[in-house]
Every structure is written in C-alpha cells, then in structure tokens.
Design an enzyme around this catalytic site. Structure first.
Site, PDB file in Angstrom:
ATOM      1  N   ARG A  38       3.117  -3.828   6.311  1.00 45.82           N
ATOM      2  CA  ARG A  38       2.785  -2.740   7.081  1.00 45.82           C
ATOM      3  C   ARG A  38       0.997  -2.942   7.812  1.00 45.82           C
ATOM      4  O   ARG A  38       0.926  -2.446   9.012  1.00 45.82           O
ATOM      5  CB  ARG A  38       2.393  -1.623   6.048  1.00 45.82           C
ATOM      6  CG  ARG A  38       3.821  -0.749   5.623  1.00 45.82           C
ATOM      7  CD  ARG A  38       3.632   0.395   4.780  1.00 45.82           C
ATOM      8  NE  ARG A  38       4.348   1.283   4.758  1.00 45.82           N
ATOM      9  CZ  ARG A  38       4.725   2.159   3.836  1.00 45.82           C
ATOM     10  NH1 ARG A  38       3.892   2.190   2.876  1.00 45.82           N
ATOM     11  NH2 ARG A  38       5.712   2.964   3.923  1.00 45.82           N
ATOM     12  N   LYS A 195      19.037   7.321  -7.276  1.00 43.67           N
ATOM     13  CA  LYS A 195      19.457   8.553  -7.739  1.00 43.67           C
ATOM     14  C   LYS A 195      20.086   9.314  -6.483  1.00 43.67           C
ATOM     15  O   LYS A 195      19.245   9.376  -5.453  1.00 43.67           O
ATOM     16  CB  LYS A 195      18.355   9.207  -8.203  1.00 43.67           C
ATOM     17  CG  LYS A 195      17.927   8.908  -9.603  1.00 43.67           C
ATOM     18  CD  LYS A 195      16.807   9.907 -10.068  1.00 43.67           C
ATOM     19  CE  LYS A 195      16.454   9.679 -11.524  1.00 43.67           C
ATOM     20  NZ  LYS A 195      15.402  10.478 -11.830  1.00 43.67           N
ATOM     21  N   GLY A 343      10.738   0.945   1.134  1.00 39.89           N
ATOM     22  CA  GLY A 343      10.099  -0.237   0.413  1.00 39.89           C
ATOM     23  C   GLY A 343      11.186  -1.259  -0.225  1.00 39.89           C
ATOM     24  O   GLY A 343      11.047  -2.606   0.258  1.00 39.89           O
ATOM     25  N   GLY A 366       9.946   7.460   3.142  1.00 35.56           N
ATOM     26  CA  GLY A 366      10.297   8.772   3.203  1.00 35.56           C
ATOM     27  C   GLY A 366      10.423   9.202   4.655  1.00 35.56           C
ATOM     28  O   GLY A 366      11.228  10.065   4.966  1.00 35.56           O
TER      29      GLY A 366
HETATM   30  C1  3PG Z   1       5.246   5.697   1.755  1.00 40.30           C
HETATM   31  O1  3PG Z   1       4.773   4.536   1.100  1.00 40.30           O
HETATM   32  O2  3PG Z   1       6.393   6.104   1.587  1.00 40.30           O
HETATM   33  C2  3PG Z   1       4.100   6.167   2.508  1.00 40.30           C
HETATM   34  O3  3PG Z   1       3.158   5.489   2.663  1.00 40.30           O
HETATM   35  C3  3PG Z   1       3.968   7.543   1.939  1.00 40.30           C
HETATM   36  O4  3PG Z   1       3.278   7.495   0.645  1.00 40.30           O
HETATM   37  P1  3PG Z   1       3.443   8.934  -0.089  1.00 40.30           P
HETATM   38  O5  3PG Z   1       4.932   9.192  -0.560  1.00 40.30           O
HETATM   39  O6  3PG Z   1       2.481   8.561  -1.364  1.00 40.30           O
HETATM   40  O7  3PG Z   1       2.914  10.011   0.504  1.00 40.30           O
END
Ligand code: 3PG
Ligand code: MG
Length: 392
Positions: A38, A195, A343, A366
């Site tokens: 990132r 999940k 990730g 997300g």
């Molecule tokens: C992630 O790693 O998905 C983003 O950096 C967002 O992080 P968060 O889900 O803690 O808001």
C-alpha cells in the site's frame, strides 16, 4: 470514462499546502512494516505532488486503536521510516499538528495515526475542519478507506478549500468501473474467505452481475452443507444454509467434488485428500481437492472477466495451499481481464508470484467489495459533491 470529481493532476500545486489522505494501513510486526504494497501504491501520488513543488502533508489510519488514546503499537513511525527510504527523503512524523505543519516546498510530513484523534471515526465536524485548516488543497487518494465516512476521508473533503481525487483513487475507480460496466463474458467471481455472513451482501450482488460464482474457504463449506454433503467440524455457518440454497437457485455455483481435510487447524496438521461424501465427523475441510481445483482452473481459463476476493483454502500452510495456488496460476494464465482485491488475496498473489499477471490489483479490501456490490463510497460521493465548488 469521465469521473465526476476534480482531479489532483488538474491542480496547480506549486507552493500549496497539499493534504493527502492515503491508506497506509499496512501490516507491522515488531515495529517493522512486513508488506509495503500500500505504501508503494501511494508513492506515485506523493512523488507527483513533491515534484510539482507542493508542501506535502500525508495522513492515514493504522489498524483500529482505541480512539483518543496514544498506543505505540498503532503509531505510524515504521510507516514514516519506510516512506523516507522509498522517497529517499526524510518524512517527519507529526503528532502535534493542530497549529499547522511547517514545510518548505517539496518537503513531506506524515501526521500520526488519524484514529488517535477523538472524533475521527464519527466524522466529527470540528476535527474535519481542523484537518481542512491545514491545507489549501485536500487530495483523497485512499481508495482502501473510501468506504468509511470518517473525518479524514469524508468530513475534511467537505471543508477543505479544494477537494479532489489523487491519481491512485482515480486509477482504482477507472479500473473497477471499466471491469464492471461492460465486462467481457463470461464473468466469473471467486469469493473465498472464512464466512458467508461477512460476504453475504457481495455474494447476493454478484449473483446479478456474474455468470458463475466460485466459492471457496469456509464459505464453500456452508454451500457444501446446503447441498447435503457432510462437513465434519469444518468452519460452516449452519444458520445460513437456507441463504446458500437460495443463491444456488439463482446462479451456477460449482461446488468442490474433492477436498483436503485435517484433524486440526495447525501448521503441522496432516493433510488428507477425500471425496466430498467421505468427510468424517472429526474432519476439517481446509482446502479444495485436486479434481475441484482442476475444474476451477478450466472455468477461469475460459472466462472473459474474473473478480477475485479471498483464498479457497488455508494457503498459509503449505499442505493446504494447493487449491489457492492452482486458482492463482489459472488466473495468471487466463486471457481474462482479472481484478483482485483484499488483504488475504494480495498475500496469496505475493506467495504465488503472480502480481504482474493479474490485470488489476486493488489496494482495497472492504472498499473493493462495497464497490463491486454497487454501493456508493461516501468519500467519493463527497468529492463528487465538491467538484468545481467552494467549501461550506
Ligand atoms: C482496510 O484495511 O480494509 C482499510 O485500510 C480499512 O480499514 P478499516 O476496515 O479498519 O476501516
Ligand atoms: Mg479490513
């Protein structure tokens, strides 16, 4: 394709205080950044602003600390160090920024973790105005955090003199729009992970978009149980079996015919290949089997577009990594336009060395999924509201 937001590359940045929100939320172990993907994705934006003569102020979150409390394990210190070496220029970490950040043109500073600031998560107006006061131009570049309406992603864009999208955010939005608006068919989505419940909305949304839905990991176990196969003590959400059945009626979901099982989830667990009907009461399904992987590879190689989020097995352990490896290599070899995010998916891409063979790798997890679901990303919506307009 035209984006309905102002762009950093259209701004004159010389001598300006440019506040850039990046997603530098990277894994850190013992004070050292373990994957800087990132950070590297953000570099072209930072370098462009620096080269244009801006005073560059960066901000990001790291993890999910208790708000309002400094906690060293969530400090951005290791990120500032990695940035300094990648940019070959000192990047100062600034904890006390409320009175302004003093920089010469072309200098770069990084504000300490925004999630230490009370009001960040709740998109507090006073905090958003305090960020906005630091800059002449606010650049939202954190695609990975664009699904969060927080003070450093959404509120600040409302009050900054100018609010625009940075090159990384722009690139992510273009790649995703291109892949989703007029995709080459057949379109196949691979959704793995543990999940069904956390990915239910995306699974439902994908049913209307894709031609085939491949499920893997714990998600596949719930589907296997829904089709009447034994799953032993595998990760499985029995309460979601009716939901899984409904999805299977809507769209073709190829289920594994064979699996790799273990008795425990451990690095030294003994792996055993079995037909799905042979899974014992004390078995855990930890990967798809070779026949199933071969079948998925065939589907992926004849796809026009592939969306990938989530591994199909516990690929961190080599004896349960073959399924994810076969899927990764098939995606790499497929002529399809392939789009990957999340990730674990990025970790699998790294492990199997296919980064340069995936058409587009998103920095979002997300945010990537919410975009695929067709949801509006609040930080992007705010940039759209601000396009060509003065602050409130
Ligand atoms: C992630 O790693 O998905 C983003 O950096 C967002 O992080 P968060 O889900 O803690 O808001
Ligand atoms: Mg996350």
């Amino acid at each position: 394709m035209t984006l309905k937001v102002d762009l950093m590359r259209d701004q004159n940045l010389r001598g300006k205080r440019v506040l850039i929100r990046e997603d530098l939320n990277v894994p850190i172990k013992k004070g050292v950044v373990t994957s800087d993907a990132r950070i590297r994705a953000a570099l072209p934006t930072i370098e462009a602003a620096r080269a244009a003569g801006a005073k560059v102020i960066l901000m990001s979150h790291l993890g999910r600390p208790v708000e309002g409390e400094y906690d060293q394990q969530y400090s951005l210190t290791p990120v500032a160090q990695r940035l300094s070496s990648l940019l070959a220029q000192p990047v100062t970490l600034v904890a006390q920024w409320r009175d302004g950040v003093e920089l010469a043109d072309g200098e770069v500073a990084l504000l300490e973790n925004v999630r230490f600031n009370p009001g960040e998560n709740a998109d507090d107006e006073a905090l958003a105005r305090a960020y906005a006061a630091l800059c002449d131009i606010f650049v939202m570049d954190a695609f990975g955090t664009a699904h969060r309406a927080q003070a450093s992603t959404h509120g600040v864009a409302k009050y900054a003199p100018v609010a625009c999208a940075g090159p990384l955010l722009e690139e992510e939005l273009r790649a995703l729009t291109q892949a989703l608006s007029n995709p080459a068919r057949p379109m196949v989505a691979v959704v793995g992970g543990s999940k069904v419940s956390t990915k239910l909305e995306v699974l439902e949304a994908l049913c209307d978009k894709v031609d085939q839905l491949v499920v893997g990991g714990g998600i596949a176990n719930t589907f296997l149980a829904a089709s009447g196969s034994p799953v032993g003590i595998s990760l499985c959400e029995h309460d979601l079996i009716p939901t899984a059945r409904k999805l299977m009626q809507k769209i073709s979901i190829p289920l594994p015919v064979d699996v790799v099982t273990g008795k425990v989830l451990a690095e030294d667990a003994q792996a055993c290949v079995k037909l799905v009907g042979e899974v014992a009461d004390d078995d855990m399904i930890l990967d798809i089997g070779p026949e199933s992987a071969k079948h998925l590879a065939h589907i992926l190689k004849s796809a026009g577009t592939i969306l990938w989020n989530g591994p199909v097995g516990v690929f961190e352990f080599d004896q349960f990594a073959a399924g994810t490896k076969t899927v990764s290599l098939a995606i790499a070899e497929s002529p399809a336009f392939s789009l990957a995010g999340g990730g674990d998916t990025l970790a699998a891409i790294d492990k199997f060395g296919i980064a340069d063979k995936v058409s587009y790798i998103s920095t979002g997890g997300g945010a990537f999924l919410e975009y695929v679901e067709g949801k509006t990303l609040p930080a992007v919506a705010m940039l759209e509201q601000r396009a060509g307009r003065k602050p409130e």
